[in-house]
Structure formats: structure tokens, C-alpha cells
Design a protein around this motif. Structure first.
Motif, mmCIF file in Angstrom:
data_model
loop_
_atom_site.group_PDB
_atom_site.id
_atom_site.type_symbol
_atom_site.label_atom_id
_atom_site.label_comp_id
_atom_site.label_asym_id
_atom_site.label_seq_id
_atom_site.Cartn_x
_atom_site.Cartn_y
_atom_site.Cartn_z
ATOM 1 N N ARG A 30 0.841 -1.253 0.068
ATOM 2 C CA ARG A 30 0.227 -0.107 0.037
ATOM 3 C C ARG A 30 0.942 1.180 0.020
ATOM 4 N NH1 ARG A 30 -4.927 -1.423 4.070
ATOM 5 N NH2 ARG A 30 -5.716 -3.178 3.084
ATOM 6 N N THR A 32 0.668 5.388 0.278
ATOM 7 C CA THR A 32 -0.234 6.518 0.358
ATOM 8 C C THR A 32 0.833 8.081 0.225
ATOM 9 O OG1 THR A 32 -1.240 5.300 2.194
ATOM 10 C CG2 THR A 32 -1.494 7.769 2.275
ATOM 11 N N LEU A 44 -4.984 13.305 0.663
ATOM 12 C CA LEU A 44 -4.430 12.054 0.650
ATOM 13 C C LEU A 44 -4.882 11.268 -0.247
ATOM 14 C CD1 LEU A 44 -4.800 10.994 4.647
ATOM 15 C CD2 LEU A 44 -2.841 11.111 3.453
ATOM 16 N N TRP A 45 -4.116 10.525 -0.947
ATOM 17 C CA TRP A 45 -4.643 9.639 -1.920
ATOM 18 C C TRP A 45 -3.502 8.430 -1.958
ATOM 19 C CZ3 TRP A 45 -1.045 9.290 -6.095
ATOM 20 C CH2 TRP A 45 -0.186 10.069 -6.335
ATOM 21 N N GLY A 46 -3.954 7.419 -2.551
ATOM 22 C CA GLY A 46 -3.064 6.071 -2.794
ATOM 23 C C GLY A 46 -3.633 5.074 -3.192
ATOM 24 N N GLN A 63 -7.083 4.522 -2.067
ATOM 25 C CA GLN A 63 -7.439 5.434 -0.730
ATOM 26 C C GLN A 63 -7.498 6.852 -1.062
ATOM 27 O OE1 GLN A 63 -4.151 5.342 1.868
ATOM 28 N NE2 GLN A 63 -5.565 6.015 3.461
ATOM 29 N N SER A 83 -10.084 9.460 6.094
ATOM 30 C CA SER A 83 -9.705 8.832 4.745
ATOM 31 C C SER A 83 -10.456 7.625 4.710
ATOM 32 C CB SER A 83 -8.276 8.145 4.963
ATOM 33 O OG SER A 83 -7.905 7.292 5.556
ATOM 34 N N ARG A 85 -10.743 3.697 2.232
ATOM 35 C CA ARG A 85 -10.135 3.110 1.100
ATOM 36 C C ARG A 85 -11.260 2.073 0.448
ATOM 37 N NH1 ARG A 85 -5.287 1.213 0.343
ATOM 38 N NH2 ARG A 85 -4.606 1.971 2.546
#
Length: 145
Positions: A30, A32, A44-46, A63, A83, A85
Motif C-alpha cells: 500500500r 499513501t 491524501l491519496w494512494g 485510498q 480517509s 479505502r
């Protein structure tokens, strides 16, 4: 999930590793990232790569979220992180077990094939769940001295 073993009708044991080891020896990775919008707010992004083995699959995931930081003084901050997912579900597959003269060949939950339950009842316990961090909310106060 891959730790453990089951029993066969002849009394011998077998390892779950053959069912619950991933095809590629890399677990669900993962990543982020934080994209700052200004000094107090960021997005936030991932993503997660997913993972699969003979009897399970973890779907790839995305995410998204935000981080807000409020400066309260020279050495103190309050931050809010929210956040979610998307996707990333864990899905477990069934096995075929041979119960010999007692029950013949049946579809069963691999982890519960040697339990006292009827094989058909074990299928209710196949894992099909969302990621543990599907929703995250964190409020944090920080003071440095």
C-alpha cells in the motif's frame, strides 16, 4: 491467514501454506501520498496492489482522504485525518475435501475441513470482508517542548 494446519483422515497433518501463500512472494503493498493544497490542508491519496493465492484474493484498492492541521501555538497543533479505502476486499475460496465412505467428496471451507461441523455449514465462514482500514478518522493533538 497462512499460519496453521489441518488434519487428514489418516491422522496426518497438512499445512495451510499451500492454499494461503501468495503467488508472487510480495504481500499487498500500500502506498499513501499527501498532496498539499496549502499549509493547513492536504489531500491524501494512494493505492494497494492487492494479492492472491490459491484459495484467497485481496483486491487492489484506492485510498482517498484529507488532512487538516490547525496551529494552536508556537509548539502545538491539532490535526484531523479522514480517509477511506475503496475496494481491497479479502475473498476466500472453497476447497474440495474427500470424506471417504462417511461423506464422499464435498465442497468445504479449507480452514474448517476437519472441524466437527457439516461441510456445507463451514461454507458460511468463508471470509468476504472489507479492509480493516476501510474508514479512518484520526484527531491528534501534538505539543513539542
Amino acid at each position: 491467514m497462512q499460519n496453521g494446519s489441518g488434519g487428514l483422515s489418516d491422522g496426518s497433518r497438512y499445512s495451510y501454506d499451500r492454499y494461503y501463500s501468495n503467488y508472487i512472494p510480495i504481500p499487498d503493498l500500500r502506498f499513501t501520498m499527501l498532496s498539499p493544497i496549502n499549509s493547513d490542508f492536504g489531500i491524501l491519496w494512494g493505492f494497494g496492489t492487492g494479492e492472491s493465492g490459491d484459495k484467497y484474493r485481496i483486491d487492489p484498492s484506492l485510498q482517498i482522504g484529507f488532512l487538516y492541521i490547525e496551529t494552536l501555538g508556537d509548539n502545538e497543533w491539532l490535526s484531523l485525518l479522514v480517509s477511506t479505502r475503496l475496494f481491497g476486499y479479502l475473498r476466500e475460496k472453497s476447497c474440495t475435501a474427500n470424506y471417504g465412505a462417511v461423506g464422499g467428496i464435498q465442497t468445504v471451507n479449507c480452514r474448517m475441513a476437519d472441524s466437527l461441523m457439516a461441510p456445507s455449514e463451514t461454507l458460511e465462514y468463508l471470509e468476504n470482508r472489507a479492509p480493516q482500514d476501510q474508514f479512518t478518522v484520526s484527531l491528534r493533538y501534538q505539543f513539542r517542548f
